[in-house]
Design an enzyme around this catalytic site. Structure first.
Site, PDB file in Angstrom:
ATOM      1  N   LYS A 155      57.141 -27.050 -34.867  1.00  0.00           N
ATOM      2  CA  LYS A 155      58.127 -26.583 -35.839  1.00  0.00           C
ATOM      3  C   LYS A 155      59.187 -25.731 -35.130  1.00  0.00           C
ATOM      4  CE  LYS A 155      55.182 -28.795 -38.358  1.00  0.00           C
ATOM      5  NZ  LYS A 155      54.045 -28.192 -38.983  1.00  0.00           N
TER       6      LYS A 155
ATOM      7  N   ASP B 259      48.028 -18.080 -39.097  1.00  0.00           N
ATOM      8  CA  ASP B 259      48.904 -19.206 -38.777  1.00  0.00           C
ATOM      9  C   ASP B 259      50.335 -18.692 -38.953  1.00  0.00           C
ATOM     10  OD1 ASP B 259      50.507 -21.496 -38.803  1.00  0.00           O
ATOM     11  OD2 ASP B 259      48.936 -22.743 -39.667  1.00  0.00           O
TER      12      ASP B 259
ATOM     13  N   ARG C 211      43.610 -31.100 -16.831  1.00  0.00           N
ATOM     14  CA  ARG C 211      43.089 -30.696 -18.153  1.00  0.00           C
ATOM     15  C   ARG C 211      42.827 -29.194 -18.170  1.00  0.00           C
ATOM     16  NH1 ARG C 211      37.916 -30.864 -18.769  1.00  0.00           N
ATOM     17  NH2 ARG C 211      37.653 -32.942 -17.892  1.00  0.00           N
TER      18      ARG C 211
ATOM     19  N   TYR D   8      47.949 -24.486 -45.180  1.00  0.00           N
ATOM     20  CA  TYR D   8      48.475 -25.790 -44.771  1.00  0.00           C
ATOM     21  C   TYR D   8      47.443 -26.883 -45.089  1.00  0.00           C
ATOM     22  CZ  TYR D   8      50.210 -29.459 -41.675  1.00  0.00           C
ATOM     23  OH  TYR D   8      50.654 -30.650 -41.156  1.00  0.00           O
TER      24      TYR D   8
END
Ligand SMILES: *Cc1c(COP(=O)(O)O)cnc(C)c1O
Length: 407
Positions: free
Chosen positions: A198, A173, A49, A101
């Site tokens: 994306k 972003d 992690r 978004y």
């Protein structure tokens, strides 16, 4: 940084660095734990992690491509957005654009409802909004440029200038253009966020995210939170995403060449009332796009003449474009924002954001352009056939919502 440098960085990263076997491509490390070299002697990694070689090489490469000091890889793009909100306290204000978004909008406003931060929604394309930032004195200003789905641009430098005057951080972003075509840190932004789902991964087969900080100090604070709340990305996802990243530049060249050809085709089409693509000279912010972007990207939106039924007929007539949400993969996707990506929005707010019933958004893929253009042509013909069969042709051809005035 020149385009060719970025290409070389992405292609060469981690190549031929394996000391054990000389593997040319960085090996995949799935182990969740790492042995200590000796008593009280940790190696580079201890637990999956907190750190993983595949995740780290992706993070370092993205940081280098964005011109930042440190990168953090998260499990999803939304985890990256959420990570940045850890920098805010209950009294801090977060300024967000009205057309950011949808998932980010939902997260920010949900956190506000629980009293975890304060949100102020502004149209950051207006200069009045920039003056308002000075009065609000926010902790953080969130920008997203170009915006989804009608590709409005925010002047990055103008926002970072006012933020500097009132001591605010700025996060961008950068999902829609990727580090290949826009580097917000060069314009004064402190934090860059990506949905790597994306363009960066680019093959529609990994959901992931990244946060890149301009300074080591901010990067360390964000990395501490990412480990603390446990949102770091999986090794195999990082492995695949790095493989995608290697071809980012060459893919985007083709994406935007195809996108420009489609935008030009749509602009002269008798079936289209408005095209939204920053690469067109007719785009009201074409000059700004040239100033702060290194390309215009692969997303094109347009309003088809007529009404909802015509949009529906068109969307179900195309064959080379899959009717689907998301973007940035090598395959062309087409979507109807009003009933798909933006369906959750209040209808009035949706119209104000420029999302009418006739709006169609395309994530232009890297297929042969002639095939894509021929497909659009036959789909328009199918719409026309339906319309000439209708008793009220004039009504079918009435103009789409007058939202173009908004920008
Ligand atoms: C998809 C997307 C996100 C969210 O990313 P996920 O990987 O779906 O969690 C955030 N911002 C933008 C601009 C996006 O397109």
């Amino acid at each position: 940084m020149s385009q060719s440098n970025k290409s070389t960085i992405a292609v060469r990263t981690g190549i031929d660095a394996d000391k054990h076997h000389g593997a040319v491509v960085p090996p995949l490390y799935l182990s969740t734990t790492y042995s200590f070299a000796d008593f009280d002697k940790k190696r580079d990694y201890d637990y999956g992690r907190s750190g993983n070689p595949n995740r780290d090489i992706l993070a370092q490469t993205l940081a280098e491509l964005e011109g930042g000091a440190k990168g953090i890889i998260t499990a999803t793009g939304m985890a990256a957005v959420h990570l940045v909100t850890q920098l805010l306290n209950a009294d801090d204000t977060l300024v967000i654009p009205h057309d950011c978004y949808g998932g980010s909008y939902r997260l920010f406003t949900s956190l506000e409802k629980r009293g975890l931060l304060k949100v102020k929604v502004l149209d950051l394309t207006r200069s009045e909004s920039l003056q308002e930032i000075l009065a609000i004195k926010p902790k953080l200003v969130w920008i997203e440029t170009p915006s989804n789905p009608i590709l409005r641009l925010t002047d990055i430098k103008a926002v970072t200038d006012v933020a500097a005057q009132c001591g605010a951080l700025v996060a961008a972003d950068n999902t829609f253009l990727s580090p290949a075509l826009q580097n917000p840190i060069a314009f004064g932004v402190d934090i860059v966020v990506h949905s790597t789902t994306k363009y960066i991964n680019g093959h529609s087969d990994v959901v992931g995210g990244a946060v890149i900080a301009k300074t080591e100090e901010l990067g360390d604070e964000l990395a501490w939170w990412a480990n603390n709340i446990g949102i770091t990305g999986a090794p195999f996802d990082s492995y695949l995403t790095l493989r995608g990243l290697r071809t980012l530049n060459v893919r985007l060249k083709q994406h935007q060449e195809n996108a420009l050809a489609i935008a030009r085709y749509l602009e002269q089409s008798e079936f289209v009332s408005q095209v939204y693509y920053p690469g067109l000279e007719s785009h009201p912010q074409h000059a700004l796009a040239k100033q702060q972007q290194q390309g215009f990207g692969g997303m094109v939106s347009f309003d088809i003449k007529g009404e909802l039924a015509d949009a529906a007929k068109f969307l179900t007539s195309v064959k080379q474009f899959s009717l689907a949400e998301s973007l940035g993969g090598v395959e062309s996707l087409i979507c109807h924002p009003a009933t798909m990506t933006h369906a959750g929005m209040d209808p009035a707010a949706r119209l104000e954001a420029g999302v009418g019933d006739t709006l169609i958004r395309i994530s232009v893929g890297i297929e042969e352009i002639d095939d894509l253009l021929a497909d659009l042509e036959q789909a328009f013909a199918a719409v026309k056939t339906t319309q000439s069969g209708s008793s009220d042709n004039a009504k079918a051809f009435k103009l789409s919502p007058a939202h173009t005035a908004l920008w």
